[in-house]
Design an enzyme around this catalytic site. Structure first.
Site, short mmCIF file in Angstrom:
data_model
loop_
_atom_site.label_atom_id
_atom_site.label_comp_id
_atom_site.label_asym_id
_atom_site.label_seq_id
_atom_site.Cartn_x
_atom_site.Cartn_y
_atom_site.Cartn_z
N ASP A 173 1.03 -1.33 0.06
CA ASP A 173 -0.14 -0.07 -0.12
C ASP A 173 0.96 1.17 0.06
OD1 ASP A 173 -2.29 -1.67 -0.15
OD2 ASP A 173 -2.67 -1.38 2.33
N ASP B 221 0.04 -0.17 5.81
CA ASP B 221 -0.89 -1.01 5.36
C ASP B 221 -2.37 -0.32 5.68
OD1 ASP B 221 -2.07 -2.92 3.99
OD2 ASP B 221 -2.11 -4.58 5.36
N LYS C 241 -6.09 -0.31 6.42
CA LYS C 241 -7.46 -1.38 6.31
C LYS C 241 -8.81 -0.49 6.83
CE LYS C 241 -4.84 -4.80 5.76
NZ LYS C 241 -5.22 -5.58 4.37
#
Length: 340
Positions: free
Chosen positions: A246, A259, A261
């Site tokens: 990412d 990352d 989420k």
């Protein structure tokens, strides 16, 4: 033998014995006194059965209901409810350390000792964005999905069945489709924020579907700087796996694999993110062993954003924590290779 000698001695000195017992034990004649050399035996009372004293009529209905009960097919929810009623809430226990102490057979270091880092990185102002190539090399996501622990798979399947009961199969399919779409829009919005103006897509604008997620991560974005990669493919050249990172940037001065989420439920602790730490560790190892990247990373960051705009939870992974999850990732990778 000793008793016989003692008796002989008593018979020889009967006169003295008569005098000895006369004051207390007899009044008329000595022969009324007798001696016994054997021990007295006391008979034990017969035990009373406590069940015989129970009021049978009072508990008749309870006994009948228990003995006549037929077990039916039980769902996990009913089993947990019955256990809670019978035994109370389960005590939390420390999981076994056997899996943690297990070492991978093919151990590869997280940091690449042979990788040379240039003094000045080229094009440092432009984040790297390498497209993911479709080939036979397995992805990090695929490996984690194929080696999911049984307990985690059980809860995932139970959640899925619960959602299907509420929404139906078509409704659940639409629900998951929207989740993926919102995730893609959220990542695209973040990419437009981090990319320079000349590289950002002109058509990209803030979508109302992800406005809550963007509001959720505003306090985290203030601590991020020096973005080095965005939605960029990585490949571990030694272990032969790949993935799509990412973001790689500095978080409070530490270079991290980040990352992003999205979640509808709060996840305030790192353990609430399930296999995401293993995914981050896998990406860190891949970057460090990928010749396309002229830097190495030893920290990770998982940011959980919420649709309602509540402040996101950033979970920072220091080098020691990343090393622990790296070993766990290597074990999962070995398990996948053994199965295939």
């Amino acid at each position: 033998l000793i008793r016989m000698k003692f008796l002989q001695l008593l018979f020889r000195k009967s006169e003295k014995l008569e005098v000895l017992f006369q004051p207390r034990f007899y009044r008329k004649q000595f022969p009324y006194v007798c001696l016994a050399t054997s021990a007295c035996l006391y008979s034990k009372k017969k035990k009373v059965n406590s069940y015989e004293q129970v009021d049978q009529e009072k508990y008749k209905s309870l006994v009948c209901s228990v003995t006549s009960y037929k077990a039916s097919a039980q769902a996990p929810e009913t089993v947990f409810e019955e256990d809670s009623l019978l035994y109370g809430q389960p005590l939390r226990h420390t999981p076994s350390n056997k899996a943690e102490t297990k070492t991978p057979k093919n151990w590869v270091p997280l940091i690449n000792p042979e990788k040379r880092i240039p003094l000045v990185n080229s094009d440092s102002n432009h984040p790297m964005k390498i497209a993911l190539q479709k080939n036979k090399i397995p992805s990090v996501t695929r490996i984690l999905q194929r080696t999911i622990p049984p307990q985690q798979a059980f809860y995932l399947e139970r959640w899925k069945q619960k959602m299907i009961l509420e929404l139906g199969k078509d409704g659940f399919a639409e629900y998951t489709k929207n989740l993926f779409l919102q995730g893609e829009l959220f990542h695209a919005a973040l990419e437009s924020i981090f990319l320079p103006e000349e590289m950002a897509s002109k058509e990209q604008g803030e979508d109302s579907a992800v406005s809550g997620y963007l509001s959720s991560v505003q306090h985290v974005l203030k601590d991020i700087s020096e973005v080095k990669a965005l939605e960029s493919a990585v490949q571990h050249e030694t272990l032969q796996y790949q993935g799509l990172v990412d973001c790689v940037a500095k978080y409070r001065g530490q270079l991290c694999v980040i990352d992003w989420k999205t979640s509808e439920k709060p996840k305030p602790f790192l353990q609430n993110t399930f296999d995401n730490p293993l995914q981050v560790a896998a990406y860190i190892g891949a970057i460090n062993h990928d010749a396309n990247y002229d830097f190495q990373v030893n920290c990770g960051l998982i940011v959980v954003a919420y649709k309602d705009g509540c402040p996101a939870h950033p979970h920072f992974m220091d080098p020691d924590l990343c090393s622990q999850y790296w070993n766990k990732w290597l074990l999962r990778l070995e398990e996948y290779l053994d199965r295939n």
